[in-house]
Scaffold this motif. Structure first.
Motif, PDB file in Angstrom:
ATOM      1  N   ARG A 167       0.835  -1.196   0.000  1.00 49.43           N
ATOM      2  CA  ARG A 167       0.000   0.000   0.000  1.00 49.43           C
ATOM      3  C   ARG A 167       0.873   1.250   0.000  1.00 49.43           C
ATOM      4  O   ARG A 167       1.909   1.298   0.638  1.00 49.43           O
ATOM      5  N   ALA A 168       0.392   2.258  -0.739  1.00 51.19           N
ATOM      6  CA  ALA A 168       1.084   3.536  -0.765  1.00 51.19           C
ATOM      7  C   ALA A 168       0.658   4.346   0.461  1.00 51.19           C
ATOM      8  O   ALA A 168      -0.431   4.153   0.988  1.00 51.19           O
ATOM      9  N   ASP A 169       1.508   5.230   0.910  1.00 56.83           N
ATOM     10  CA  ASP A 169       1.178   6.052   2.076  1.00 56.83           C
ATOM     11  C   ASP A 169       0.128   7.107   1.735  1.00 56.83           C
ATOM     12  O   ASP A 169      -0.731   7.430   2.539  1.00 56.83           O
ATOM     13  N   GLN A 170       0.210   7.623   0.520  1.00 62.35           N
ATOM     14  CA  GLN A 170      -0.571   8.809   0.167  1.00 62.35           C
ATOM     15  C   GLN A 170      -2.052   8.515  -0.072  1.00 62.35           C
ATOM     16  O   GLN A 170      -2.905   9.311   0.261  1.00 62.35           O
ATOM     17  N   ASP A 171      -2.376   7.391  -0.686  1.00 64.80           N
ATOM     18  CA  ASP A 171      -3.771   7.157  -1.058  1.00 64.80           C
ATOM     19  C   ASP A 171      -4.127   5.684  -0.898  1.00 64.80           C
ATOM     20  O   ASP A 171      -3.418   4.927  -0.267  1.00 64.80           O
ATOM     21  N   GLU A 172      -5.233   5.302  -1.476  1.00 66.98           N
ATOM     22  CA  GLU A 172      -5.741   3.957  -1.285  1.00 66.98           C
ATOM     23  C   GLU A 172      -5.148   2.941  -2.259  1.00 66.98           C
ATOM     24  O   GLU A 172      -5.451   1.756  -2.169  1.00 66.98           O
ATOM     25  N   THR A 173      -4.342   3.440  -3.195  1.00 64.91           N
ATOM     26  CA  THR A 173      -3.838   2.537  -4.218  1.00 64.91           C
ATOM     27  C   THR A 173      -2.976   1.430  -3.623  1.00 64.91           C
ATOM     28  O   THR A 173      -2.128   1.672  -2.786  1.00 64.91           O
TER      29      THR A 173
END
Ligand SMILES: Nc1ncnc2c1ncn2[C@@H]1O[C@H](COP(=O)(O)OP(=O)(O)OP(=O)(O)O)[C@@H](O)[C@H]1O
Ligand SMILES: [Mg+2]
Length: 157
Positions: free
Chosen positions: A131-137
């Motif tokens: 998981r990326a920190d910034q968003d749900e991707t």
């Protein structure tokens, strides 16, 4: 790894859809090993696999039962064995659970399975979810191990 496939999954629906597509190339005796941090979407992926296979019951985290069997709906053929390997030392312990289907007749998907199940089968598909920190991707990395997994992955993407 040259044959690994990476797929971006912007939403939970995308993760579920990838599971559904994966179900289309699965057959009896297959082992899928899922890894990734807490909340990465492992169970969401298994929900997609279950929907694609056409199994009964709701796929939820098997945390407190170690393994759950989902029988095929009428018209479908493959049972799904959904395992949480977090408290398991090896896949041999799954056979010891005395499930009413054998791993050879089912599709077995193991959350947290890395390092515990590989040695017992000559082939499996490894899926890592990050998981990326910034968003749900989420990013899925699919790694074929043995058998015809590389060819099946090529059909998937
Ligand atoms: N792109 C995405 N893919 C998958 N799930 C996502 C995504 N974006 C948001 N989510 C949300 O993240 C959560 C993932 O939960 P899930 O139970 O599938 O994770 P898990 O990896 O199985 O966790 P655990 O380690 O506790 O078993 C869900 O609430 C889902 O809706
Ligand atoms: Mg889970």
């Amino acid at each position: 790894m040259a044959s690994a496939v990476r797929i971006a999954l912007p939403t939970a629906a995308d993760t579920r859809a990838l599971g559904g597509r994966l179900a289309g190339v699965l057959r009896a005796g297959d082992l899928v090993v899922l890894d990734g941090p807490l909340g990465a979407g492992k169970t969401v992926m298994v929900q997609g696999i279950g929907a694609g296979l056409g199994v009964q019951g709701t796929v939820v985290s098997p945390t407190f039962v170690i393994a759950r069997v989902h029988r095929p709906l009428p018209g479908a053929t493959l049972p799904l064995v959904h395992v949480d390997a977090y408290r398991l030392r090896s896949l041999a312990e799954v056979d010891d659970l005395d499930l009413d289907v054998s791993v050879g007749d089912a599709v077995t998907v193991v959350e947290w399975g890395s390092g515990k199940v590989e040695q017992l089968t000559d082939a499996h598909l490894e899926i890592r979810l990050d998981r990326a920190d910034q968003d749900e991707t989420r990013t899925a990395t699919l790694v074929p191990h043995g058998g015809d997994w590389a060819a099946r992955l090529a059909r998937l993407v």
